[in-house]
Design an enzyme around this catalytic site. Structure first.
Site, PDB file in Angstrom:
ATOM      1  N   ASP A  79     -16.742   8.954   6.224  1.00  0.00           N
ATOM      2  CA  ASP A  79     -15.621   8.005   6.151  1.00  0.00           C
ATOM      3  C   ASP A  79     -14.326   8.761   6.413  1.00  0.00           C
ATOM      4  O   ASP A  79     -14.229   9.969   6.171  1.00  0.00           O
ATOM      5  CB  ASP A  79     -15.563   7.327   4.777  1.00  0.00           C
ATOM      6  N   ARG A 130       0.822  -1.214   0.000  1.00  0.00           N
ATOM      7  CA  ARG A 130       0.000   0.000   0.000  1.00  0.00           C
ATOM      8  C   ARG A 130       0.857   1.265   0.000  1.00  0.00           C
ATOM      9  O   ARG A 130       0.543   2.232  -0.682  1.00  0.00           O
ATOM     10  CB  ARG A 130      -0.951  -0.037   1.193  1.00  0.00           C
TER      11      ARG A 130
HETATM   12  C1  LIG Z   1     -14.593  -2.270   4.599  1.00  0.00           C
HETATM   13  S1  LIG Z   1     -15.223  -0.635   4.483  1.00  0.00           S
HETATM   14  C2  LIG Z   1     -16.910  -0.881   4.982  1.00  0.00           C
HETATM   15  C3  LIG Z   1     -17.875  -0.058   4.154  1.00  0.00           C
HETATM   16  C4  LIG Z   1     -19.350  -0.302   4.460  1.00  0.00           C
HETATM   17  N1  LIG Z   1     -19.687   0.103   5.806  1.00  0.00           N
HETATM   18  C5  LIG Z   1     -19.712  -1.745   4.223  1.00  0.00           C
HETATM   19  O1  LIG Z   1     -19.962  -2.476   5.191  1.00  0.00           O
HETATM   20  O2  LIG Z   1     -19.760  -2.156   3.066  1.00  0.00           O
HETATM   21  C6  LIG Z   1     -14.496   0.102   5.941  1.00  0.00           C
HETATM   22  C7  LIG Z   1     -14.443   1.616   5.869  1.00  0.00           C
HETATM   23  O3  LIG Z   1     -14.128   2.117   7.166  1.00  0.00           O
HETATM   24  C8  LIG Z   1     -13.360   3.286   6.994  1.00  0.00           C
HETATM   25  N2  LIG Z   1     -12.631   3.582   8.239  1.00  0.00           N
HETATM   26  C9  LIG Z   1     -11.568   2.929   8.769  1.00  0.00           C
HETATM   27  N3  LIG Z   1     -11.167   3.531   9.896  1.00  0.00           N
HETATM   28  C10 LIG Z   1     -12.000   4.581  10.093  1.00  0.00           C
HETATM   29  C11 LIG Z   1     -12.075   5.602  11.080  1.00  0.00           C
HETATM   30  N4  LIG Z   1     -11.213   5.673  12.088  1.00  0.00           N
HETATM   31  N5  LIG Z   1     -13.053   6.531  10.955  1.00  0.00           N
HETATM   32  C12 LIG Z   1     -13.930   6.491   9.924  1.00  0.00           C
HETATM   33  N6  LIG Z   1     -13.902   5.554   8.961  1.00  0.00           N
HETATM   34  C13 LIG Z   1     -12.943   4.614   9.042  1.00  0.00           C
HETATM   35  C14 LIG Z   1     -12.450   2.955   5.818  1.00  0.00           C
HETATM   36  O4  LIG Z   1     -11.946   4.109   5.189  1.00  0.00           O
HETATM   37  C15 LIG Z   1     -13.371   2.130   4.923  1.00  0.00           C
HETATM   38  O5  LIG Z   1     -13.926   2.888   3.887  1.00  0.00           O
END
Ligand SMILES: C[S@@+](CC[C@H](N)C(=O)[O-])C[C@H]1O[C@@H](n2cnc3c(N)ncnc32)[C@H](O)[C@@H]1O
Length: 277
Positions: free
Chosen positions: A145, A39
């Site tokens: 996000d 990454r």
């Molecule tokens: C795997 S995706 C899940 C998306 C959606 N909720 C789903 O279930 O399909 C996880 C998301 O969490 C976000 N994320 C990770 N850490 C975070 C944080 N500290 N605050 C806000 N978002 C976060 C990431 O950027 C990513 O887009």
């Protein structure tokens, strides 16, 4: 390259990972080193830097940490998502949550780790269908996000054919407009009627205060807790629960059920919790 230099690179990388974890909650353990390096190499390529060692040194020793950190966070997040992901949740919403909603006030939803918007727009499709059956029903949805890149994509609401495969045909016909990119490849855009009901903002779940309104009817906090350690999971669930109205619902990812341990939450179904009054 000597063992000493390799070791020095590892120390720099570990320090950088610790900084990312402290800012985002995302756990980046040693055993994920290959993934982490892959990454970070995206940034190496984007900046045209010679190699990862040079990049790490620029970031950690030459004062580039502040400007690079947002980009590093963008590449470190896992943004996998789908329309109608874990679709039992949307059935639950229609069958159990919406019938309880008192007429006269808008139904308010927060997609709390919305990635590129599919979860929020899926909810908009489902709520818009409900509105057709219930005159007077109105709703608003906010998606947030950590990653600025996915928030930008979510705001556009434009998806490739691969990204919309899980949208049922009738919903595609109603809520996705067909178009194409500059070289003629097909793309679909969520219709303006839905985009107008869904807002997106960058927000970190690690923040002490969330700039999101309280008294929400539903929060989706799905497939993000898995990246955090136990203490952070508990903190985030508690802070998010503060934003639910009494009787509001929290949906977590199906693998995250055991994490939603706030005493105000009562489990109602698989990965579905209700905040008791
Ligand atoms: C795997 S995706 C899940 C998306 C959606 N909720 C789903 O279930 O399909 C996880 C998301 O969490 C976000 N994320 C990770 N850490 C975070 C944080 N500290 N605050 C806000 N978002 C976060 C990431 O950027 C990513 O887009």
């Amino acid at each position: 390259m000597t063992t000493g230099t390799l070791e020095a690179d590892r120390v720099l990388q570990k320090k950088l990972c610790e900084i990312v974890t402290s800012k985002t909650g995302i756990q980046l353990p040693e055993n994920k080193r290959t993934m982490i390096e892959g990454r970070l190499r995206k940034r190496v390529r984007a900046l045209g830097v010679r190699d990862l060692r040079t990049y790490l040194s620029m970031v950690m020793n030459d004062g580039m940490l502040e400007t690079e950190l947002p980009h590093i966070i963008n590449v470190m997040t896992t943004n996998k998502t789908d329309f109608f992901r874990e679709d039992a949740h949307f059935d639950y919403l229609v069958r159990n949550v919406l019938p309880e909603h008192a007429a006269g006030r808008p139904f308010k939803v927060w997609s709390a780790a919305s990635s590129s918007g599919e979860e929020a727009y899926t909810t908009a499709m489902v709520l818009n269908e409900h509105a057709k059956r219930k005159p007077g029903f109105t709703y608003s949805i906010i998606g947030t996000d950590l990653s600025t890149e996915v928030v930008r994509k979510a705001r556009k609401g434009i998806y490739t054919p691969e990204e919309i495969v899980d949208v049922p045909d009738d919903m595609q016909a109603l809520y996705l407009e067909q178009g194409h990119d500059s070289v003629g490849r097909p793309l679909s855009r969520v219709v303006k009627q839905l985009r107008d009901r869904v807002g997106f903002a960058q927000m970190n779940l690690m923040d002490k205060v969330y700039p999101v309104e309280k008294n929400l009817d539903v929060v989706f906090l799905r497939n993000v807790l898995i990246y955090f350690d136990e203490v952070t999971q508990r903190q985030v669930v508690s802070s998010v629960t503060d934003h639910l109205k009494p009787g509001g619902y929290l949906f977590v990812g199906h693998s995250e059920t055991s994490v939603a341990s706030d005493p105000r939450l009562v489990q109602k179904s698989a990965a579905v919790f209700r905040k008791e009054a």
